[in-house]
Design an enzyme around this catalytic site. Structure first.
Site, mmCIF file in Angstrom:
data_model
loop_
_atom_site.group_PDB
_atom_site.id
_atom_site.type_symbol
_atom_site.label_atom_id
_atom_site.label_comp_id
_atom_site.label_asym_id
_atom_site.label_seq_id
_atom_site.Cartn_x
_atom_site.Cartn_y
_atom_site.Cartn_z
ATOM 1 N N GLU A 1 42.161 52.200 31.945
ATOM 2 C CA GLU A 1 43.374 51.367 31.788
ATOM 3 C C GLU A 1 43.687 51.232 30.307
ATOM 4 O O GLU A 1 43.833 50.121 29.784
ATOM 5 C CB GLU A 1 43.139 50.002 32.439
ATOM 6 C CG GLU A 1 42.619 50.134 33.880
ATOM 7 C CD GLU A 1 42.338 48.800 34.571
ATOM 8 O OE1 GLU A 1 42.030 47.835 33.861
ATOM 9 O OE2 GLU A 1 42.446 48.740 35.810
ATOM 10 N N CYS B 1 44.670 40.598 39.342
ATOM 11 C CA CYS B 1 44.850 40.142 37.962
ATOM 12 C C CYS B 1 46.305 39.880 37.626
ATOM 13 O O CYS B 1 46.637 38.887 36.992
ATOM 14 C CB CYS B 1 44.258 41.156 36.990
ATOM 15 S SG CYS B 1 44.924 42.819 37.172
#
Lengths: 655, 655
Positions: free
Chosen positions: B321, B417
């Site tokens: 990421e 998240c």
């Protein structure tokens, strides 16, 4: 063993010797460099290479020394591929020293064979109790297949049958384990290979049992209940590679999601797929099984019509080294493994046996002159495993999504699938030039060579001279032992425009006799008859199907069989700044100094002038564009002049 | 606890209430849907969602019930983010029922806190002996950071200090474990978060020890010997995630490869990076540390000048990421996580405290109106975690290199998240509109709102009305308690052209007073003074830096703060067939029926006519091209009308 030479003749394989300037150089490179280099590598004697341990594994299995198995579960296959290439090479050129080296290796293999015929060093040395418990991952039949191919090639070259007999014993053992009979495993290998090898063994020996076993593996694949899935459940889903359970398994990766006759799309691991299709085509050619042939045609059409790069590369993703789906051909995250294109050539060759349609040879030529040829460095010691159509070297290093793509050819790996595959293909390239159907000789590749065969009951020699790939001038001298009628078919490549054929100086009407891409010349041939083929090679543009999103608005340059590319060293970086004017013409010049000599193509385009960019990362103002000369070189030569950007597909712009 | 309200005032945060048609709708969505939905999710009461088990983990840690820990090692943080959003929401609107739910959760947290102040359900329930042994993977300080942020927000909203006192005890405990003193760990968390949270705690309480601890974590990071590497060796290289040893570890993933003051490039996991930069900017603003400020500026410049998508997305790869490298911004294999853009907004907000430069607000606006706003569905229950700039839905399903990209917003995950991050950003959006430097009020975002602050000793109210994002008409009514001199600075967005400002109806000379992108109006203000700002919003083209290879030859459409995109539903597939004429003008129309109403932009271009394609996969003949009307909608609305292709960057062509 019965009637080997007889059977071999019956298979109708003409005897062909290559005498070609272009390919001769590569074949000698394989003979002089690759085969000796691999021999040293197999014996762990190449200083800078990762040790192979492949011969050592055999020494341990043979009880000659103590030690542990090292390497991949399919490490044995490297020895087999080397022996196979040695076989082909010896057939091209006697080499007593090489032959005696091979004999020593074969003696070792004989000692490593188990009393019941079983041959595989991993399961002999490391997990003796686990034979045939993980077909999906462990490549036992795959390795056997490669040894069968080696045994056939070595026998055909030398007449020595020691390896052949080893493998016949191994096949008998396999036959006792697998089959439709009660108590036998209804399985097949996760990595196809033995299927096509058994057909070779059948063609050599004429023994039906080999054909039957190959057919069993092919027919059993994808049947329900699914063998690979059952096996996976039986071993508590543990994968060989990780040693831990896997969440899921997808039989499509192994082309075992459907019975092969019901398959219509190329899916899964690309090498496994094309090895399987090759065996399917072999079986269809031999048995005349129409359902199998139809499946081959469907799979061919899907693969080459919707999932093949213009270079003959296949496999759009490195994840699973696999096909993805129709028209998904990204140029930069590509896989396009060298081995997969070699397998595609195998498949094409077999389809030419099934049906003399030049589209199979067109693809064979495309894959050979671009993806496969480009994989090997000029030194024979460095290879591309992945063959991208667009490279930004920094992204290969710094963006993990492209770590698998390399901008320069890599050294030999510990177990290097692609280089030995290149070696065995190039040393057997003579087998790909012609096919025979009935009394017609089909010319598939234009490679200088001498052929000897029998056509319509007449012994015939055909001498081919070719100026490929730089010019399309091909001369065939036909020499029947006595005047006789038979057909000679010349492939008119799909890229050609304005092909001309002269027979004895007289121009043929090309529309006459053009069948499935071949110009078939049927006449009574006399000794010394000359056929001249002229295929004008002009650099031209190629466009991709509009569904092929990655190449929309772009063009590729092709000249004859060669696809071209732009390199940073000729054109500057970033290559993304360059467009090709949609109406610009091409100039072509042979440059002898370029990497052994090549035709360089130049044209006009434009380049974004970075110096004129006034913004930061984004701006309302466009950078100015200036006229630019564009230089393209054959794709197969890319990456030989240091690390730099490369691309095949170039955006077009209006002038 | 000392002088909390005093300290809070000293931090110079103006009090702002949003009253805005556009954002009001999204904030109400968070209050009415997202917060209640997440409350249910945390309690495992959402039928179709993966159970969170987050509250259950606390109940087990508190000894209220028996059971196992479930979820990620950072599962606690979801409870914290919910409480933080609740705090902001209660500050916007009293809601006794919500407040009492929060109090019940806080009571539970109090019971789960250990006698020594430690708070983390994973290590309390599952691995009690392993506290602080794997900072790299296990998020203990990260979770603490989120609870600190929640405690501050909840205290500021309600005046209730129970959670605040829990977290002050936890911080005291952390302070006893980490620090430069002999015997303490010289470590820091693998995932930055506590650093910025401790600054918030310091700002609220004025206690230097919190600032000192934050500085310790920031300063210690990347020092040699490398803490994360030593820790990794100490646990025999075993990763928490796999439970098996890893071959290598790269501290750059955690921005711990260099001391932070020596860092110049945005690297590693994007969310961690921007959370760290946020804390660095906080510390630089408070301490005046120039080296830290310079590092912030360098990292900002690299990230937003070379590694940011036009939508304000950051993170070019899903592997880690993470950032990759300069100008590597692929549109289709992108990550551009929602949380990362939210962190970018945090960082921008802090940089505006360090230096009133409108470029920080420009990026804040870009990320807010595009990447972040686009992540949430109109129902508040579906989200994009990955925010691509180009999507081919079939590739998201069938090409594993794009499996992480989705063509439609996803439901809430077990530990999600992004949605709670969106919730806490939108409920605290009032904190992003203005900053105060000295006696000047800087207007960063044009969002209808009421401000109350003190400028130059005068109590001032400013009422903002804005027609954003569809028109750039902004009116500010300035109401000082008594006439007084102070500055009012209006951001002139980098996208605007021909901005006009009128004060009391009188047009300002824009060249005068334009400083770092703000027009600063300094005068004696009287009650009821009206400032009118007119920012003509015209759809225009944006081009990318020539090094940004993915966007070469392409343009993006932007109108005001909004980036536009093409969708299949308006333009047909494949979108790759479409080009935009380089000189075509745009027409703009507000369409009330489109997903809550939006300005749609149309223009002229061309489309490849697939019906006219005569070849197979490749052909010498190009498909014909026809004129086409092109329809673009705001990027933030993409993917709301079923699954289809989408793209932001459109190739340009000559007419």
């Amino acid at each position: 063993m019965n009637k080997i030479s007889e059977i071999h003749q019956a298979a109708g394989q003409p005897s062909v010797t290559i005498q070609d300037e272009f390919w001769g150089r590569y074949i000698r490179l394989v003979q002089d460099v690759v085969i000796p280099y691999q021999y040293e590598a197999l014996h762990d004697r190449v200083p800078d290479a990762e040790p192979s341990h492949a011969i050592a594994n055999f020494e341990i299995a043979a009880g000659r020394k103590k030690g542990q198995f090292h390497g991949w579960v399919f490490q044995d296959s490297d020895v087999a591929k080397w022996l196979e290439a040695v076989g082909y090479s010896l057939r091209l050129k006697r080499d007593p020293e090489l032959e005696s080296r091979a004999d020593v290796v074969i003696d070792l293999i004989a000692e490593a064979q188990q009393p019941d015929g079983y041959l595989n060093t991993y399961f002999t040395v490391k997990e003796p109790g686990k034979r045939w418990t993980n077909l999906q991952d462990c490549h036992e039949l795959y390795c056997a297949g490669h040894f069968i191919e080696a045994a056939v090639a070595y026998y055909e070259a030398t007449g020595k049958d020691k390896l052949l007999n080893i493998m016949r014993r191994m096949v008998d053992h396999i036959d006792s384990i697998f089959g439709p009979e009660e108590g036998k495993l209804k399985g097949y290998d996760g990595h196809q290979e033995i299927e096509l090898a058994l057909v070779k063994l059948y063609r050599l020996t004429g023994e039906e049992k080999y054909l039957k076993l190959s057919s069993f593996f092919i027919d059993q694949r994808g049947q329900e209940p699914n063998f690979l899935r059952q096996e996976w459940e039986a071993r508590n889903r543990v994968a060989h590679w990780s040693g831990t359970p896997t969440d899921s398994m997808d039989p499509a990766y192994n082309q075992a999601h459907l019975p092969v006759r019901e398959q219509s799309k190329a899916v899964g691991h690309a090498v496994r797929a094309v090895y399987m299709y090759t065996a399917m085509a072999d079986l269809a050619a031999i048995t005349g099984d129409e359902a199998l042939r139809d499946a081959c045609v469907r799979l061919w059409d899907n693969m080459t019509g919707k999932q093949m790069y213009i270079t003959g590369g296949i496999g759009s993703t490195h994840q699973g080294e696999a096909f993805t789906f129709d028209y998904d051909l990204p140029n930069d995250t590509i896989y396009a493994e060298t081995c997969a294109s070699i397998g595609l050539i195998f498949f094409a060759r077999r389809m030419l046996e099934v049906d003399p349609d030049a589209r199979y040879a067109d693809v064979m030529e495309r894959a050979l002159y671009n993806n496969v040829l480009g994989s090997m460095a000029q030194d024979g010691k460095h290879y591309f495993y992945v063959n991208p159509l667009e490279v930004w070297p920094k992204a290969c290093t710094c963006n993990p999504d492209k770590h698998h793509v390399k901008s320069e050819r890599q050294g030999w790996f510990g177990c290097a699938c692609c280089p030995p595959n290149v070696a065995r293909l190039l040393t057997s390239l003579n087998q790909y030039i012609y096919t025979v159907h009935g009394d017609t000789l089909y010319t598939n590749l234009y490679i200088g060579s001498e052929l000897k065969t029998t056509l319509g009951g007449t012994e015939v020699r055909v001498s081919q001279q070719s100026s490929y790939p730089w010019e399309g001038i091909v001369t065939l001298e036909v020499n029947p032992a006595q005047p006789g009628e038979f057909g000679l078919a010349l492939r008119i490549p799909s890229w050609s425009n304005g092909a001309e054929i002269r027979v004895g100086g007289e121009k043929l009407d090309m529309d006459e006799g053009l069948t499935k891409g071949y110009c078939v010349i049927r006449r009574v041939w006399n000794a010394g008859d000359i056929v001249e083929l002229k295929l004008p090679m002009e650099a031209h543009r190629v466009y991709a199907h509009p569904e092929l999103r990655a190449d929309a608005g772009k063009t590729a340059i092709q000249r004859g069989p060669l696809v071209y590319c732009l390199e940073e060293t000729d054109n500057g970086a970033p290559l993304s700044s360059i467009t090709l004017n949609e109406s610009a013409s091409f100039t072509e010049r042979f440059e002898g100094s370029l990497l052994g000599g090549a035709v360089v193509v130049k044209s006009k385009g434009s380049r974004i002038e970075q110096a004129g960019w006034s913004g930061g990362l984004y701006s309302k103002a466009k950078a100015p564009v200036a006229a630019a000369e564009i230089t393209a070189i054959p794709y197969y030569l890319w990456g030989n002049r240091g690390s730099g950007e490369m691309k095949v597909w170039i955006p077009e712009s209006k002038a």
